[in-house]
Design an enzyme around this catalytic site. Structure first.
Site, PDB file in Angstrom:
ATOM      1  N   HIS A  64      12.072  18.963  -6.174  1.00  0.00           N
ATOM      2  CA  HIS A  64      11.907  17.862  -7.118  1.00  0.00           C
ATOM      3  C   HIS A  64      11.064  18.333  -8.297  1.00  0.00           C
ATOM      4  O   HIS A  64       9.848  18.162  -8.311  1.00  0.00           O
ATOM      5  CB  HIS A  64      11.228  16.672  -6.434  1.00  0.00           C
ATOM      6  CG  HIS A  64      12.060  16.003  -5.385  1.00  0.00           C
ATOM      7  ND1 HIS A  64      12.263  16.558  -4.140  1.00  0.00           N
ATOM      8  CD2 HIS A  64      12.753  14.826  -5.396  1.00  0.00           C
ATOM      9  CE1 HIS A  64      13.030  15.748  -3.423  1.00  0.00           C
ATOM     10  NE2 HIS A  64      13.342  14.689  -4.162  1.00  0.00           N
ATOM     11  N   HIS A 104       7.314  13.123  -3.258  1.00  0.00           N
ATOM     12  CA  HIS A 104       8.368  14.074  -3.589  1.00  0.00           C
ATOM     13  C   HIS A 104       7.951  14.990  -4.736  1.00  0.00           C
ATOM     14  O   HIS A 104       8.515  16.071  -4.910  1.00  0.00           O
ATOM     15  CB  HIS A 104       9.662  13.338  -3.965  1.00  0.00           C
ATOM     16  CG  HIS A 104       9.489  12.325  -5.039  1.00  0.00           C
ATOM     17  ND1 HIS A 104       9.136  11.019  -4.779  1.00  0.00           N
ATOM     18  CD2 HIS A 104       9.605  12.415  -6.389  1.00  0.00           C
ATOM     19  CE1 HIS A 104       9.045  10.356  -5.915  1.00  0.00           C
ATOM     20  NE2 HIS A 104       9.319  11.180  -6.915  1.00  0.00           N
ATOM     21  N   GLY A 154       5.228  10.393   2.430  1.00  0.00           N
ATOM     22  CA  GLY A 154       6.663  10.638   2.418  1.00  0.00           C
ATOM     23  C   GLY A 154       7.353   9.352   2.018  1.00  0.00           C
ATOM     24  O   GLY A 154       7.784   9.189   0.873  1.00  0.00           O
ATOM     25  N   ASN A 225       7.975   7.146 -15.928  1.00  0.00           N
ATOM     26  CA  ASN A 225       9.066   7.836 -16.606  1.00  0.00           C
ATOM     27  C   ASN A 225      10.363   7.043 -16.581  1.00  0.00           C
ATOM     28  O   ASN A 225      11.393   7.488 -17.084  1.00  0.00           O
ATOM     29  CB  ASN A 225       9.277   9.237 -16.017  1.00  0.00           C
ATOM     30  CG  ASN A 225       9.612   9.226 -14.536  1.00  0.00           C
ATOM     31  OD1 ASN A 225      10.418   8.423 -14.073  1.00  0.00           O
ATOM     32  ND2 ASN A 225       9.005  10.141 -13.782  1.00  0.00           N
ATOM     33  N   ILE A 227      12.509   6.368 -14.302  1.00  0.00           N
ATOM     34  CA  ILE A 227      13.649   6.983 -13.633  1.00  0.00           C
ATOM     35  C   ILE A 227      13.462   6.896 -12.115  1.00  0.00           C
ATOM     36  O   ILE A 227      12.378   7.152 -11.593  1.00  0.00           O
ATOM     37  CB  ILE A 227      13.796   8.472 -14.038  1.00  0.00           C
ATOM     38  CG1 ILE A 227      14.227   8.573 -15.501  1.00  0.00           C
ATOM     39  CG2 ILE A 227      14.801   9.198 -13.139  1.00  0.00           C
ATOM     40  CD1 ILE A 227      15.622   8.031 -15.801  1.00  0.00           C
ATOM     41  N   HIS A 301      15.340  14.376 -11.355  1.00  0.00           N
ATOM     42  CA  HIS A 301      14.466  13.945 -10.268  1.00  0.00           C
ATOM     43  C   HIS A 301      14.482  14.906  -9.093  1.00  0.00           C
ATOM     44  O   HIS A 301      13.421  15.375  -8.662  1.00  0.00           O
ATOM     45  CB  HIS A 301      14.881  12.546  -9.790  1.00  0.00           C
ATOM     46  CG  HIS A 301      14.271  12.138  -8.486  1.00  0.00           C
ATOM     47  ND1 HIS A 301      12.979  11.691  -8.381  1.00  0.00           N
ATOM     48  CD2 HIS A 301      14.786  12.114  -7.223  1.00  0.00           C
ATOM     49  CE1 HIS A 301      12.714  11.417  -7.114  1.00  0.00           C
ATOM     50  NE2 HIS A 301      13.798  11.653  -6.398  1.00  0.00           N
ATOM     51  N   ARG A 395      -4.651 -10.933  26.257  1.00  0.00           N
ATOM     52  CA  ARG A 395      -5.173 -10.967  24.885  1.00  0.00           C
ATOM     53  C   ARG A 395      -6.641 -11.412  24.907  1.00  0.00           C
ATOM     54  O   ARG A 395      -7.464 -10.919  24.135  1.00  0.00           O
ATOM     55  CB  ARG A 395      -4.349 -11.885  23.995  1.00  0.00           C
ATOM     56  CG  ARG A 395      -4.335 -13.345  24.428  1.00  0.00           C
ATOM     57  CD  ARG A 395      -3.715 -14.258  23.394  1.00  0.00           C
ATOM     58  NE  ARG A 395      -3.546 -15.616  23.906  1.00  0.00           N
ATOM     59  CZ  ARG A 395      -3.408 -16.680  23.154  1.00  0.00           C
ATOM     60  NH1 ARG A 395      -3.416 -16.555  21.834  1.00  0.00           N
ATOM     61  NH2 ARG A 395      -3.230 -17.870  23.684  1.00  0.00           N
ATOM     62  N   SER A 422      -5.708 -16.342  17.365  1.00  0.00           N
ATOM     63  CA  SER A 422      -4.784 -16.005  18.452  1.00  0.00           C
ATOM     64  C   SER A 422      -5.048 -14.660  19.109  1.00  0.00           C
ATOM     65  O   SER A 422      -4.643 -14.447  20.249  1.00  0.00           O
ATOM     66  CB  SER A 422      -3.336 -16.007  17.926  1.00  0.00           C
ATOM     67  OG  SER A 422      -2.966 -17.294  17.479  1.00  0.00           O
ATOM     68  N   GLU A 459       1.333  -7.423   7.502  1.00  0.00           N
ATOM     69  CA  GLU A 459       1.293  -6.518   8.648  1.00  0.00           C
ATOM     70  C   GLU A 459       1.495  -5.065   8.246  1.00  0.00           C
ATOM     71  O   GLU A 459       0.805  -4.161   8.743  1.00  0.00           O
ATOM     72  CB  GLU A 459       2.357  -6.911   9.687  1.00  0.00           C
ATOM     73  CG  GLU A 459       2.130  -8.256  10.337  1.00  0.00           C
ATOM     74  CD  GLU A 459       2.772  -9.406   9.573  1.00  0.00           C
ATOM     75  OE1 GLU A 459       2.724 -10.542  10.071  1.00  0.00           O
ATOM     76  OE2 GLU A 459       3.339  -9.163   8.476  1.00  0.00           O
ATOM     77  N   HIS A 511       0.859 -11.459  22.563  1.00  0.00           N
ATOM     78  CA  HIS A 511       2.097 -12.238  22.695  1.00  0.00           C
ATOM     79  C   HIS A 511       3.273 -11.295  22.943  1.00  0.00           C
ATOM     80  O   HIS A 511       4.277 -11.325  22.235  1.00  0.00           O
ATOM     81  CB  HIS A 511       2.347 -13.082  21.445  1.00  0.00           C
ATOM     82  CG  HIS A 511       1.297 -14.127  21.199  1.00  0.00           C
ATOM     83  ND1 HIS A 511      -0.023 -13.815  20.997  1.00  0.00           N
ATOM     84  CD2 HIS A 511       1.381 -15.493  21.113  1.00  0.00           C
ATOM     85  CE1 HIS A 511      -0.718 -14.930  20.794  1.00  0.00           C
ATOM     86  NE2 HIS A 511       0.107 -15.957  20.868  1.00  0.00           N
ATOM     87  N   HIS A 523      10.110 -14.423  18.078  1.00  0.00           N
ATOM     88  CA  HIS A 523       8.770 -13.944  18.395  1.00  0.00           C
ATOM     89  C   HIS A 523       8.707 -13.204  19.733  1.00  0.00           C
ATOM     90  O   HIS A 523       7.651 -12.679  20.095  1.00  0.00           O
ATOM     91  CB  HIS A 523       7.795 -15.128  18.459  1.00  0.00           C
ATOM     92  CG  HIS A 523       7.406 -15.662  17.112  1.00  0.00           C
ATOM     93  ND1 HIS A 523       8.322 -15.959  16.133  1.00  0.00           N
ATOM     94  CD2 HIS A 523       6.188 -15.960  16.582  1.00  0.00           C
ATOM     95  CE1 HIS A 523       7.694 -16.431  15.065  1.00  0.00           C
ATOM     96  NE2 HIS A 523       6.401 -16.430  15.307  1.00  0.00           N
ATOM     97  N   ARG A 570       0.189 -13.450  25.950  1.00  0.00           N
ATOM     98  CA  ARG A 570      -0.331 -14.745  25.509  1.00  0.00           C
ATOM     99  C   ARG A 570      -0.734 -15.589  26.716  1.00  0.00           C
ATOM    100  O   ARG A 570      -1.736 -16.312  26.684  1.00  0.00           O
ATOM    101  CB  ARG A 570       0.732 -15.484  24.698  1.00  0.00           C
ATOM    102  CG  ARG A 570       0.304 -16.883  24.304  1.00  0.00           C
ATOM    103  CD  ARG A 570       1.511 -17.753  24.014  1.00  0.00           C
ATOM    104  NE  ARG A 570       1.116 -19.088  23.565  1.00  0.00           N
ATOM    105  CZ  ARG A 570       1.956 -20.114  23.486  1.00  0.00           C
ATOM    106  NH1 ARG A 570       3.220 -19.949  23.808  1.00  0.00           N
ATOM    107  NH2 ARG A 570       1.535 -21.288  23.065  1.00  0.00           N
TER     108      ARG A 570
END
Length: 724
Positions: A64, A104, A154, A225, A227, A301, A395, A422, A459, A511, A523, A570
Site C-alpha cells: 500500500h 494498511h 488491521g 485524501n 480515497i 491505494h 453473575r 444487571s 459494546e 445472562h 438475547h 442470570r
C-alpha cells in the site's frame, strides 16, 4: 492552517491529485511551489521518503504505497518535531503513544521507525515488507510485539478506539499519581487515521466517547485524501466531517496543504498538545500517491506503481532511477539527534520519579509497582473463602468474588455497556471515570482517578478501548468489561484483537443461557460460545456456582498474556459442595465418581446442576452415571494426556454425554453425544425455557436412557457424535 471546513476544498484534493498526472509541467509547478514552502533539507527528506515507499512496494510488486506517500509531511512533523519518544528505549514509560489506525499504510510507520533510530528496524528489515521472510518485522499491518508499535491495527477503526483507551490510561495515572512539581505521567496520544476509519462504527463510538470525556491529551490526525478502495469518498460519504467532530466535542484544525506544509502541521500538532479541555481532530488534506501516475486515484491505494512509474518519479525528483532504497547522509543527519534526544527524556523522567519517590515514598512504591505491572501480593486474600449456601446467580457470584479486588487494587478498571444494575460489577464507594466538571441529570459524577467506566451502549468500543488501556504498559491496567453475553457478538472484533495481541482484558459476560428467559431469542446465546472457544489465545470459562466463579476469576487474573470471558448466569443456581475453585484451572474435573459407570455426564456452567440431578435420577433406575464439571475447553486441552484420559475415561469404553443448551459443535472432541440446541431460543421464563427445550430432569433422563439403548442396538454409534 484553518479552523473552518470548505467542502469544495476537500473534494478538490481528489481533483487536484488527478490533475497532477495530466502533464509533467503541472508536476514541476507543484514541486516548485513545494520548494518555496520547504527548506532544501526538508524537501530532500520528503522526496527521499516517498521514493523509499515506492521502492519498498515495487520490490515485491505489492503493498500500500499511496497513503504512506501522501502522509510524508505529517510523519516528518510528528517524528522530528513534536512527538516525545526514545528510539533506543522503546518501552520508556512516559513516551507519547502513536497509533496508526489506517494500518494498511504501515510503511509510513516502519520507515519512520527506521529513520529515527529504532535499532530493530534495520534497512534490511525494512526491505522485508511483503517478502517471504518469517522473521520480518514489517507485516502487512503493524503488530504490537515489534519495537515502536503500540497496538496491532488491521481492521479499520480499531486503532481509533485503542487510542482512546491509551489516552484514558494516561488521564487515570495522572489523576492518581501526579503531584505539584511531579508530572510522573505526562504523555500524549497521537492517532493517525484515514477516510475509511471514519466510516467504521467502532471509531465513531470511541470518538463520541472521547469527546464526552474531554480527553485533551488525545489528537487524531486525519489523512484526508478522499480515497478508499472502491473510489472517491463521495461515492459513499458526503457528510461534513468537521462539523460532526465539533458536535462530538472535539476541537478541529484544518491543514489545506498536507503534502508539503510541515510548518503548518507542526503548529497544529503543538496546538493540539496544548489543548486544555478537548481532544483535537486535525483534518489534513493530502494527495494519495503524490508524484505517481495514479496520484489522487483509488488505484494508488493498494498496488505497487510499476517499475516505469517509480523510475519516472525518481527522474521528476532528480534522483537516479537506477538506484533503489536510497537514504542519503542528508536524510540520516536530519533524524540523527532523535535517539540522544530520547535518552535525555528517559533520564529526565527517571530523575523526576526518583525525586517523587523520595517525597512520596508510599505512593512512589505503588507507582513503581504499577509501572512494572505488579499486583499486590495479597490480592487472592480479598476473595471470600466461602459463600452463602442459598441458590445464587453466577453473575451475582462474580460480584462477590471480584468487587473486593477491584475496590482495593488500582490496576483494575471496570466498565460496563450501560448495564450496571444487571452485571453486578459495582463496588462500595466506587468512583466513576469522568471529566471532573461533568454535571449529569441523573446526578452521577466522577473524576479521572475513577476506575468505574460507564461506556454507554457501545459494546464494540468498550472492548476496543479496553485493549488500549491494557496496551498502555503490560498489566499496569487490567481492564474488565461487562455486558450480556449475547452482546459480546457486537464486541467480537475487539475481543479478537485483544487475543491476537496477548492483552490481559477480562470480559464479564452475564445472562449466558436460555435461562435468561423472557427477553427471548435475541438475547439467548446459542452459537456464541463456539466462536470464543475457537478463538486462539482466549479463555472462555463457564463457572457453575460461586466456588467455580472464584476459580474463574483467579484463573483470569493469573492469565497475564491472555484475555478471558467469564460467562455467568442470570438465574439462581444451587451452590454445589463438590465444586473446587482450584480445579477450574484444569478446565474439567470429576464432580461425582462412580465405579463401573455406565455413562459420563458432562455438565457445563449453569447446566452442571442439571447433570447432577440427572445422575441422581438415573441411579434410581440402576444406571450409574459419573459427572464432570467442564468450565473451559481450552484449559482442559492444555492438561497432560493422562489427566484428560483419567477425567473423560472414554478410553475405557464409557460413553460421555454433554449437557449444554448451546450449539453442539466442538463437543465431539470430548463426548459421544450431546443434549444441546441447534435452533434459536424462545421467549419464556427461564425454567419454562429449559423445560421447553428438554433440559428438565425427566427429559434429560429419557435422553440418556434412549442413547444408551441406541448404543446397545448399534455399537457403531460409539464412533459418531449423536445429537440427543
Amino acid at each position: 492552517m484553518h479552523l473552518a471546513q470548505d467542502t469544495t476544498q476537500v473534494n478538490g484534493a481528489t481533483n487536484y491529485g488527478k490533475n497532477v498526472v495530466e502533464s509533467l509541467k503541472k508536476e514541476e509547478q507543484i514541486e516548485q511551489a513545494a520548494v518555496c514552502k520547504l527548506t532544501n533539507e526538508q524537501d530532500h527528506v520528503l522526496k527521499s521518503f516517498r521514493l523509499l515507499i515506492a521502492d519498498l512496494c515495487q520490490q515485491f510488486n505489492g503493498g500500500h504505497p499511496g497513503g504512506a506517500i501522501g502522509m510524508a509531511a505529517i510523519g516528518v512533523a510528528l517524528w522530528k518535531c513534536v512527538m516525545r519518544y526514545a528510539p533506543h528505549t522503546p518501552t520508556y514509560f512516559n513516551r507519547d503513544r502513536f497509533v496508526l489506525s489506517n494500518g494498511h499504510t504501515c510503511l509510513f510507520q516502519y520507515s519512520f521507525l527506521h529513520l529515527t533510530g529504532y535499532k530493530a528496524m534495520t534497512l534490511d528489515q525494512l526491505k522485508s515488507y511483503h517478502s517471504d521472510r518469517v522473521d520480518a518485522l514489517c507485516p502487512g499491518h503493524p503488530e504490537i510485539e515489534h519495537e515502536g508499535i503500540e497496538v496491532t491495527t488491521g481492521p479499520l477503526g480499531q486503532g481509533v478506539a485503542n487510542a482512546v483507551g491509551l489516552a484514558m490510561a494516561t488521564k487515570n495515572l495522572q489523576a492518581t499519581y501526579n503531584k505539584p512539581g511531579f508530572d510522573v505521567v505526562s504523555n500524549h496520544t497521537w492517532c493517525m487515521i484515514g477516510d475509511a476509519c471514519l466510516q467504521e462504527g467502532v471509531a465513531l463510538e470511541a470518538m463520541s466517547f472521547a469527546g464526552h470525556l474531554k480527553l485533551n491529551n488525545l489528537t487524531v490526525i486525519y489523512d484526508n485524501n478522499q480515497i478508499t478502495c472502491d473510489g472517491s469518498v463521495d461515492l459513499t460519504n458526503t457528510e461534513d466531517v468537521n462539523m460532526k467532530m465539533r458536535a462530538c466535542g472535539w476541537d478541529v484544525i484544518d491543514i489545506e496543504d498536507g503534502c508539503f506544509d510541515i510548518e503548518g502541521i507542526v503548529g497544529a500538532l503543538n496546538n493540539a498538545r496544548a489543548s486544555t479541555d478537548k481532544p483535537t481532530f486535525i483534518n489534513v488534506r493530502t494527495i494519495i500517491g503524490l508524484g505517481s501516475a495514479v496520484a489522487g486515484d483509488a488505484v494508488a491505494h493498494g498496488a505497487a506503481f510499476g517499475a516505469a512509474d517509480v523510475s519516472h518519479m525518481k527522474k521528476l525528483y532528480n534522483f537516479n532511477p537506477e538506484e533503489h532504497f536510497v537514504i542519503s547522509e542528508t536524510v540520516r543527519g536530519f533524524f540523527a539527534d532523535l535517539p540522544s534526544r530520547g535518552e535525555e527524556l528517559v533520564q529526565s523522567w527517571e530523575k523526576t520519579v526518583q525525586e517523587y519517590e523520595a517525597m512520596y515514598p508510599e505512593l512512589g512504591a505503588e507507582f513503581r509497582n504499577r509501572v512494572g505491572g505488579h499486583l499486590p501480593g495479597n490480592w487472592k486474600d480479598l476473595i471470600p473463602t466461602s459463600f452463602p449456601g442459598q441458590p445464587t446467580a453466577t453473575r451475582k457470584s462474580s460480584g462477590l468474588v471480584f468487587n473486593p479486588i477491584a475496590q482495593e487494587v488500582k490496576n483494575f478498571v471496570v466498565g460496563t455497556a450501560d448495564l450496571s444494575p444487571s452485571v453486578n460489577m459495582m463496588w462500595k464507594d466506587k468512583v466513576d471515570f469522568q471529566h471532573p466538571d461533568l454535571k449529569t441529570t441523573c446526578g452521577i459524577t466522577g473524576n479521572y482517578n475513577g476506575r468505574y467506566i460507564h461506556y454507554g451502549v457501545r459494546e464494540h468500543a468498550m472492548c476496543a478501548i479496553s485493549n488500549g488501556l491494557a496496551a498502555f504498559a503490560p498489566n499496569t491496567f487490567i481492564p474488565t468489561t461487562s455486558s450480556f453475553f449475547m452482546f459480546y457478538l457486537y464486541a467480537a472484533p475487539a475481543v479478537r484483537m485483544g487475543a491476537l495481541q496477548h492483552l490481559q482484558v477480562i470480559h464479564a459476560a452475564t445472562h449466558d443461557s436460555i435461562g435468561m428467559g423472557e427477553d427471548g431469542p435475541t438475547h439467548q446465546p446459542i452459537e456464541l460460545a463456539n466462536l470464543y472457544r475457537a478463538m486462539p489465545n482466549l479463555l472462555y470459562i463457564r463457572p457453575a456456582d460461586s466456588e467455580e466463579t472464584a476459580g474463574a476469576w483467579i484463573t483470569a487474573i493469573e492469565a497475564k498474556n491472555t484475555p478471558t470471558i467469564i460467562s455467568t448466569s442470570r438465574h439462581a443456581l444451587p451452590q454445589l459442595p463438590q465444586t473446587k475453585r482450584n480445579l477450574v484451572a484444569k478446565g474439567g474435573y470429576v464432580i461425582e465418581e462412580v465405579e463401573d459407570a455406565d455413562v459420563t455426564l458432562i455438565g457445563v456452567g449453569a447446566e452442571l446442576c442439571h447433570a447432577l440431578d440427572t445422575a441422581k435420577e438415573l441411579k434410581a433406575k440402576n444406571i450409574k452415571a459419573r459427572v464432570l464439571s467442564f468450565p473451559c475447553q481450552r484449559l482442559f486441552d492444555a492438561q497432560p494426556t493422562q489427566y484428560k484420559r483419567d477425567i473423560l475415561r472414554r478410553h475405557k469404553g464409557i460413553p460421555a454425554i454433554v449437557i449444554e443448551p448451546y450449539a453442539p459443535n466442538g463437543w465431539e472432541r470430548y463426548a459421544d453425544a450431546g443434549a444441546c440446541i441447534k435452533r434459536f431460543g424462545h421467549s419464556l421464563p427461564g425454567k419454562a425455557a429449559y423445560k421447553y427445550f428438554g433440559f428438565d430432569t425427566p427429559a434429560l433422563v429419557q435422553k440418556v436412557e434412549d442413547y444408551l439403548q441406541q448404543v446397545r442396538d448399534d455399537p457403531m454409534l460409539r464412533g459418531e457424535f449423536v445429537d440427543l
